[in-house]
Write a protein that holds these residues in place. Structure first.
Motif, PDB file in Angstrom:
ATOM      1  N   GLU A 188      -8.703 -58.618   7.198  1.00 17.94           N
ATOM      2  CA  GLU A 188      -9.072 -59.732   8.073  1.00 17.94           C
ATOM      3  C   GLU A 188      -9.079 -61.068   7.342  1.00 17.94           C
ATOM      4  O   GLU A 188      -9.154 -62.128   7.958  1.00 17.94           O
ATOM      5  CB  GLU A 188     -10.439 -59.468   8.703  1.00 17.94           C
ATOM      6  CG  GLU A 188     -10.445 -58.321   9.707  1.00 17.94           C
ATOM      7  CD  GLU A 188      -9.455 -58.560  10.844  1.00 17.94           C
ATOM      8  OE1 GLU A 188      -9.504 -59.645  11.457  1.00 17.94           O
ATOM      9  OE2 GLU A 188      -8.615 -57.666  11.089  1.00 17.94           O
ATOM     10  N   GLY A 189      -8.987 -61.012   5.996  1.00 18.97           N
ATOM     11  CA  GLY A 189      -8.898 -62.247   5.241  1.00 18.97           C
ATOM     12  C   GLY A 189      -7.672 -63.074   5.595  1.00 18.97           C
ATOM     13  O   GLY A 189      -7.660 -64.294   5.375  1.00 18.97           O
ATOM     14  N   HIS A 190      -6.652 -62.431   6.158  1.00 20.96           N
ATOM     15  CA  HIS A 190      -5.484 -63.190   6.594  1.00 20.96           C
ATOM     16  C   HIS A 190      -5.859 -64.250   7.621  1.00 20.96           C
ATOM     17  O   HIS A 190      -5.183 -65.278   7.748  1.00 20.96           O
ATOM     18  CB  HIS A 190      -4.422 -62.251   7.170  1.00 20.96           C
ATOM     19  CG  HIS A 190      -3.684 -61.468   6.129  1.00 20.96           C
ATOM     20  ND1 HIS A 190      -4.135 -60.254   5.652  1.00 20.96           N
ATOM     21  CD2 HIS A 190      -2.539 -61.739   5.450  1.00 20.96           C
ATOM     22  CE1 HIS A 190      -3.286 -59.802   4.735  1.00 20.96           C
ATOM     23  NE2 HIS A 190      -2.319 -60.678   4.587  1.00 20.96           N
ATOM     24  N   PHE A 191      -6.957 -63.991   8.345  1.00 22.23           N
ATOM     25  CA  PHE A 191      -7.373 -64.932   9.394  1.00 22.23           C
ATOM     26  C   PHE A 191      -8.789 -65.466   9.183  1.00 22.23           C
ATOM     27  O   PHE A 191      -9.112 -66.564   9.612  1.00 22.23           O
ATOM     28  CB  PHE A 191      -7.291 -64.243  10.759  1.00 22.23           C
ATOM     29  CG  PHE A 191      -5.949 -63.613  11.022  1.00 22.23           C
ATOM     30  CD1 PHE A 191      -4.880 -64.381  11.462  1.00 22.23           C
ATOM     31  CD2 PHE A 191      -5.746 -62.254  10.819  1.00 22.23           C
ATOM     32  CE1 PHE A 191      -3.638 -63.814  11.689  1.00 22.23           C
ATOM     33  CE2 PHE A 191      -4.508 -61.671  11.041  1.00 22.23           C
ATOM     34  CZ  PHE A 191      -3.447 -62.451  11.482  1.00 22.23           C
ATOM     35  N   GLU A 192      -9.658 -64.683   8.510  1.00 21.45           N
ATOM     36  CA  GLU A 192     -11.076 -65.033   8.413  1.00 21.45           C
ATOM     37  C   GLU A 192     -11.478 -65.614   7.060  1.00 21.45           C
ATOM     38  O   GLU A 192     -12.599 -66.097   6.914  1.00 21.45           O
ATOM     39  CB  GLU A 192     -11.933 -63.784   8.684  1.00 21.45           C
ATOM     40  CG  GLU A 192     -11.703 -63.152  10.056  1.00 21.45           C
ATOM     41  CD  GLU A 192     -12.036 -64.105  11.189  1.00 21.45           C
ATOM     42  OE1 GLU A 192     -12.933 -64.962  10.997  1.00 21.45           O
ATOM     43  OE2 GLU A 192     -11.388 -64.004  12.255  1.00 21.45           O
ATOM     44  N   ALA A 193     -10.606 -65.561   6.082  1.00 23.93           N
ATOM     45  CA  ALA A 193     -10.952 -66.121   4.766  1.00 23.93           C
ATOM     46  C   ALA A 193     -11.243 -67.609   4.893  1.00 23.93           C
ATOM     47  O   ALA A 193     -10.809 -68.271   5.841  1.00 23.93           O
ATOM     48  CB  ALA A 193      -9.803 -65.892   3.780  1.00 23.93           C
ATOM     49  N   LYS A 194     -11.968 -68.142   3.934  1.00 29.34           N
ATOM     50  CA  LYS A 194     -12.237 -69.583   3.925  1.00 29.34           C
ATOM     51  C   LYS A 194     -10.933 -70.363   4.001  1.00 29.34           C
ATOM     52  O   LYS A 194     -10.829 -71.360   4.725  1.00 29.34           O
ATOM     53  CB  LYS A 194     -13.008 -69.959   2.656  1.00 29.34           C
ATOM     54  CG  LYS A 194     -13.331 -71.438   2.565  1.00 29.34           C
ATOM     55  CD  LYS A 194     -14.077 -71.772   1.281  1.00 29.34           C
ATOM     56  CE  LYS A 194     -14.356 -73.265   1.181  1.00 29.34           C
ATOM     57  NZ  LYS A 194     -15.060 -73.622  -0.081  1.00 29.34           N
ATOM     58  N   ASN A 195      -9.949 -69.911   3.245  1.00 28.53           N
ATOM     59  CA  ASN A 195      -8.584 -70.446   3.325  1.00 28.53           C
ATOM     60  C   ASN A 195      -7.693 -69.308   3.825  1.00 28.53           C
ATOM     61  O   ASN A 195      -7.211 -68.512   3.014  1.00 28.53           O
ATOM     62  CB  ASN A 195      -8.099 -70.919   1.956  1.00 28.53           C
ATOM     63  CG  ASN A 195      -9.034 -71.937   1.329  1.00 28.53           C
ATOM     64  OD1 ASN A 195      -9.270 -72.995   1.879  1.00 28.53           O
ATOM     65  ND2 ASN A 195      -9.567 -71.610   0.160  1.00 28.53           N
ATOM     66  N   PRO A 196      -7.523 -69.170   5.136  1.00 23.75           N
ATOM     67  CA  PRO A 196      -6.819 -67.995   5.671  1.00 23.75           C
ATOM     68  C   PRO A 196      -5.476 -67.776   4.990  1.00 23.75           C
ATOM     69  O   PRO A 196      -4.722 -68.711   4.737  1.00 23.75           O
ATOM     70  CB  PRO A 196      -6.652 -68.348   7.154  1.00 23.75           C
ATOM     71  CG  PRO A 196      -7.786 -69.280   7.444  1.00 23.75           C
ATOM     72  CD  PRO A 196      -7.966 -70.084   6.200  1.00 23.75           C
ATOM     73  N   TRP A 197      -5.187 -66.496   4.690  1.00 21.27           N
ATOM     74  CA  TRP A 197      -4.005 -66.179   3.901  1.00 21.27           C
ATOM     75  C   TRP A 197      -2.714 -66.334   4.681  1.00 21.27           C
ATOM     76  O   TRP A 197      -1.672 -66.640   4.096  1.00 21.27           O
ATOM     77  CB  TRP A 197      -4.106 -64.748   3.363  1.00 21.27           C
ATOM     78  CG  TRP A 197      -5.360 -64.519   2.561  1.00 21.27           C
ATOM     79  CD1 TRP A 197      -6.055 -65.438   1.825  1.00 21.27           C
ATOM     80  CD2 TRP A 197      -6.056 -63.283   2.418  1.00 21.27           C
ATOM     81  NE1 TRP A 197      -7.147 -64.858   1.233  1.00 21.27           N
ATOM     82  CE2 TRP A 197      -7.170 -63.525   1.578  1.00 21.27           C
ATOM     83  CE3 TRP A 197      -5.866 -61.989   2.905  1.00 21.27           C
ATOM     84  CZ2 TRP A 197      -8.084 -62.533   1.227  1.00 21.27           C
ATOM     85  CZ3 TRP A 197      -6.756 -60.992   2.554  1.00 21.27           C
ATOM     86  CH2 TRP A 197      -7.862 -61.264   1.725  1.00 21.27           C
TER      87      TRP A 197
END
Length: 422
Positions: free
Chosen positions: A71-80
């Motif tokens: 989900e970091g692709h969309f939810e990371a501080k800087n989405p991947w």
């Protein structure tokens, strides 16, 4: 101010006090000796120093990977998913391009090959490639392999733009002569914007104009120029360029490179290219079963989703560049290199000469110092004195006082050490 006082530590310190961007040195890790004293690091033309923020930028992505997983692709501080887009505007400013013309991806020689798929389209009569005679080896290997791939003999298809006998620097009029004599057979010019050996900064617009007048494509290797000079790629009119980011852009060993494709080619979907998932229209990319729909501009050359940890290191450095600006960096670079040149020329020996152009507009921050009758042991002696430079056979020390983290005092101290050794 007398010549004697100019060649003094006090004068160098005065210049540092007047330096409007001197404080940025503190934002980099400077190698130190066993006593905690800074080494004199003049090797940014091989590997830039690490910004102190790099660890934090990479740690942010590690934390988001740990906390979000995919989900970091969309939810990371800087989405991947759009991470490369966070780098585009600043990278475009650094090279003098429009955002549509620039993307961070792959590494230098990979990008050159991908670009040559589009911009090296030889036929039986127009197939030759022009490079500098002393181009960086990877460029030579790349173009020779392209010639072979297309069925041509590199001995016939590779044309070298050479300095004149007894000279080290290239003359544009000699390139013009090559094009006048063989232009109908030349398909591509692939030239190093700043020569790795001499430090000569070439007139990119003039090269583009000369090549285009003979219906040749023009590409530039900016490995030793990006983050150092202001190439103004869009205005130069070159068709493409590629560069690494681990030298003056301080992104870490082997980090991703970048490429430029001029806006005039941005919407030409008929350009031949090697394609991949990430060059497909980002709005329909995840529909998975769509026919290939290439994105316009430089983004259309991407193949795969990018390595985020490498891009995080690039972002750490580019954020500093965005804060300082290339105008300020170039201004200091000219002053720093001019002072270095003055001090080298003050060394009382006929063994030393600078082979880099004396005109500040024809060089970046590198000075290539030739030491007659020297060998690599001189480089080792410099290293033993905690001076990091780069040795190139047969007798040249490449020194790059980098404006982001080198000082006028660095330049003075390095010259004093060199003086004692020669």
């Amino acid at each position: 101010m007398t010549i004697a006082s100019k060649a003094s530590l006090e004068y160098a310190k005065e210049l540092d006090q007047k330096d409007s961007i001197a404080q940025y040195r503190d934002q980099f890790h400077i190698p130190k000796d066993d006593n905690g004293n800074d080494w004199i690091y003049m090797c940014g033309n091989s590997l830039g120093l690490q910004p102190k923020t790099t660890k934090k930028y990479i740690q942010q992505e590690l934390d988001d990977w740990a906390n979000y997983g995919v989900e970091g692709h969309f939810e990371a501080k800087n989405p991947w998913m759009p991470y490369h887009e966070f780098l585009t505007d600043t990278m475009a400013k650094v090279v003098g391009a429009k955002p549509i013309e620039v993307v961070i991806m792959n590494t230098l020689t990979t990008n050159l090959h991908l670009l040559m798929v589009s911009f090296y389209q030889p036929n039986k009569t127009k197939y030759k490639i022009v490079i500098e005679s002393d181009a960086f080896p990877s460029d030579r290997y790349a173009v020779e392999s392209q010639l072979r791939f297309h069925g041509f003999d590199p001995k016939e298809g590779l044309i070298e733009w050479k300095p004149r006998s007894g000279e080290e620097l290239l003359r544009l009029e000699d390139l013009e002569t090559i094009l006048d004599q063989q232009g109908d057979e030349i398909a591509l010019l692939l030239i190093g914007g700043v020569n790795y050996y001499t430090g000569q900064y070439l007139d990119l617009k003039k090269i583009a104009d000369l090549g285009h007048a003979k219906n040749c494509m023009v590409g530039i290797d900016l490995a030793h120029g990006v983050g150092n000079i202001q190439p103004e790629l869009h205005d130069s009119g070159v068709d493409f360029a590629a560069w690494c980011t681990y030298k003056y852009l301080n992104s870490g060993p082997g980090s991703l490179g970048g490429l430029f494709v001029h806006e005039k080619h941005a919407y030409n979907k008929d350009l031949k290219r090697f394609a991949g998932w990430w060059s497909h229209n980002k709005n329909t990319r995840f529909n998975m079963r769509q026919e290939f729909d290439v994105m316009p501009g430089a983004e259309g050359y991407q193949l795969s989703n990018p390595p985020i940890l490498s891009m995080a290191a690039i972002k750490a450095s580019l954020d500093i560049f965005n804060e300082v600006g290339m105008d300020a960096l170039r201004k200091k670079s000219k002053a720093l290199t001019a002072y270095f040149e003055f001090l080298i020329n003050e060394i009382d020996t006929d063994r030393i000469r600078i082979i880099t152009p004396t005109n500040p507009e024809e060089r970046g921050c590198q000075l290539s110092v030739q030491v007659k009758n020297a060998d690599k042991s001189l480089h080792q002696q410099l290293t033993d004195h905690h001076v990091i430079t780069d040795w190139r056979e047969p007798d040249v020390i490449r020194c790059a006082p980098t404006p982001l983290y080198n000082s006028f005092e660095d330049v003075y101290r390095m010259t004093e050490i060199l003086k004692t050794l020669v």
